[in-house]
Design a protein around this motif. Structure first.
Motif, PDB file in Angstrom:
ATOM      1  N   ASP A   1      66.482   0.006  10.378  1.00 38.88           N
ATOM      2  CA  ASP A   1      65.731   1.256  10.585  1.00 38.88           C
ATOM      3  C   ASP A   1      64.213   1.085  10.445  1.00 38.88           C
ATOM      4  OD1 ASP A   1      65.410   0.904   7.883  1.00 38.88           O
ATOM      5  OD2 ASP A   1      66.282   2.832   7.283  1.00 38.88           O
TER       6      ASP A   1
ATOM      7  N   GLU B   1      56.305   1.751   2.406  1.00 39.56           N
ATOM      8  CA  GLU B   1      57.175   2.565   3.260  1.00 39.56           C
ATOM      9  C   GLU B   1      56.800   2.352   4.728  1.00 39.56           C
ATOM     10  OE1 GLU B   1      56.770   6.540   1.728  1.00 39.56           O
ATOM     11  OE2 GLU B   1      58.343   6.237   0.233  1.00 39.56           O
ATOM     12  N   PRO B   2      57.723   2.659   5.659  1.00 42.17           N
ATOM     13  CA  PRO B   2      57.413   2.480   7.086  1.00 42.17           C
ATOM     14  C   PRO B   2      56.130   3.195   7.481  1.00 42.17           C
ATOM     15  CG  PRO B   2      59.750   2.926   6.807  1.00 42.17           C
ATOM     16  CD  PRO B   2      59.113   3.089   5.447  1.00 42.17           C
TER      17      PRO B   2
ATOM     18  N   LEU C   1      62.678  -6.829   7.467  1.00 45.41           N
ATOM     19  CA  LEU C   1      62.871  -5.423   7.805  1.00 45.41           C
ATOM     20  C   LEU C   1      64.351  -5.120   8.013  1.00 45.41           C
ATOM     21  CD1 LEU C   1      59.998  -4.771  10.392  1.00 45.41           C
ATOM     22  CD2 LEU C   1      60.078  -4.088   7.981  1.00 45.41           C
TER      23      LEU C   1
ATOM     24  N   LEU D   1      53.299  -2.239   4.288  1.00 48.41           N
ATOM     25  CA  LEU D   1      54.472  -2.821   4.954  1.00 48.41           C
ATOM     26  C   LEU D   1      54.025  -3.769   6.061  1.00 48.41           C
ATOM     27  CD1 LEU D   1      57.510  -3.061   5.200  1.00 48.41           C
ATOM     28  CD2 LEU D   1      57.500  -1.100   6.748  1.00 48.41           C
TER      29      LEU D   1
ATOM     30  N   ARG E   1      57.135   1.174  -4.338  1.00 51.44           N
ATOM     31  CA  ARG E   1      58.015   1.469  -3.194  1.00 51.44           C
ATOM     32  C   ARG E   1      57.257   2.268  -2.131  1.00 51.44           C
ATOM     33  NH1 ARG E   1      61.641   2.169  -7.510  1.00 51.44           N
ATOM     34  NH2 ARG E   1      61.445   4.440  -7.531  1.00 51.44           N
ATOM     35  N   GLU E   2      56.439   3.218  -2.578  1.00 49.79           N
ATOM     36  CA  GLU E   2      55.708   4.086  -1.640  1.00 49.79           C
ATOM     37  C   GLU E   2      54.718   3.305  -0.781  1.00 49.79           C
ATOM     38  OE1 GLU E   2      53.888   7.048  -4.084  1.00 49.79           O
ATOM     39  OE2 GLU E   2      55.775   8.133  -4.445  1.00 49.79           O
TER      40      GLU E   2
ATOM     41  N   SER F   1      62.625  -0.042   7.793  1.00 52.28           N
ATOM     42  CA  SER F   1      62.177  -0.029   6.392  1.00 52.28           C
ATOM     43  C   SER F   1      62.297  -1.434   5.805  1.00 52.28           C
ATOM     44  CB  SER F   1      63.012   0.961   5.571  1.00 52.28           C
ATOM     45  OG  SER F   1      64.352   0.513   5.504  1.00 52.28           O
ATOM     46  N   LEU F   2      61.713  -1.610   4.639  1.00 51.66           N
ATOM     47  CA  LEU F   2      61.758  -2.921   3.987  1.00 51.66           C
ATOM     48  C   LEU F   2      63.160  -3.202   3.471  1.00 51.66           C
ATOM     49  CD1 LEU F   2      59.977  -5.318   3.089  1.00 51.66           C
ATOM     50  CD2 LEU F   2      59.558  -4.086   0.961  1.00 51.66           C
ATOM     51  N   ASP F   3      63.674  -4.371   3.799  1.00 47.96           N
ATOM     52  CA  ASP F   3      64.981  -4.806   3.291  1.00 47.96           C
ATOM     53  C   ASP F   3      64.729  -5.484   1.941  1.00 47.96           C
ATOM     54  OD1 ASP F   3      67.360  -6.126   2.673  1.00 47.96           O
ATOM     55  OD2 ASP F   3      67.817  -6.611   4.757  1.00 47.96           O
ATOM     56  N   ARG F   4      64.812  -4.682   0.882  1.00 45.45           N
ATOM     57  CA  ARG F   4      64.427  -5.185  -0.438  1.00 45.45           C
ATOM     58  C   ARG F   4      65.296  -6.361  -0.921  1.00 45.45           C
ATOM     59  NH1 ARG F   4      60.698  -2.315  -2.755  1.00 45.45           N
ATOM     60  NH2 ARG F   4      60.061  -0.468  -1.628  1.00 45.45           N
TER      61      ARG F   4
END
Length: 207
Positions: free
Chosen positions: A61, A40-41, A58, A46, A36-37, A63-66
């Motif tokens: 915001d 990150e944005p 995305l 990413l 996850r780290e 961030s990744l849209d998991r």
């Protein structure tokens, strides 16, 4: 230093075992958290994922849209392979950084959910498998995580079999037991890991 691979099927209680090992003094390297780290944005990870999959992965915001990315890759093995080729080397590099910062006599626990599936056992000095019966796993997933039985069974079926995990185990921690019994077993395993780490440290100093 002793490098330990820790794994177990979903719902087997691996997180509880890793928490107890950290209480004893283990250095924990959590592959899922690092994964996850590294996306990150603002990270190169990413940026590489967006290059490969487009800006639609995305969230608003940045961030990744998991869930969105998951729906793309888990339906398509080729796309999953592309994602893994981006994320896995970054996770490996970060794991090695964290490992190299640990003391020479440390017990370093690598928490790796898909250790058996990805044939990673040779990377570690020994492999600890947290084991529970499929019935226990199913009960925990439904009762504690709120999954439907169908979803829980599908998630379990997507992982390596219990037999395949046990095949690669050097140490098995049975988690079909009450918490107090699990604590006792983890303490016993910890004693063995510390002995092995000290022996490894002594032999490296002697060379």
């Amino acid at each position: 230093m002793l490098k330990v691979g820790l794994t177990g099927g979903i719902g087997a209680g691996k997180s509880e075992v890793s928490r107890l090992l950290v209480e004893h003094g283990a250095v924990l390297i959590d592959a899922d958290r690092i994964a996850r780290e590294v996306v990150e944005p603002g990270t190169p990870g990413l940026a590489a994922v967006v290059d490969a999959f487009g800006r639609e992965v995305l969230a608003a915001d940045g961030s990744l849209d998991r869930p969105k990315l998951g729906s793309i890759v888990f339906a398509d093995p080729d796309r999953l392979a592309v994602l893994n080729s981006i994320v896995h080397p970054l996770v490996g590099a970060r794991s090695r950084e964290l490992e190299s910062a640990a003391a020479s006599d440390a017990v370093v626990i690598h928490d790796v959910p898909l250790l058996a599936e990805n044939a990673l056992a040779p990377l570690y000095d020994l492999v600890v498998v947290v084991d529970a019966s499929p019935e226990t796993q199913l009960d925990r997933l439904v009762r504690l995580r709120g999954m439907t039985e169908e979803d829980a069974r599908a998630r379990m079926a997507a992982q390596a079999t219990r037999e395949k995990r046990l095949e690669i185990a050097d140490v098995v921690i049975d988690n079909d037991v009450p918490l107090e019994e699990l604590r006792r077993r983890v303490a016993e395993v910890w004693g063995e890991l510390v002995r092995r780490a000290r022996a490894a440290g002594d032999s490296s100093q002697a060379q």
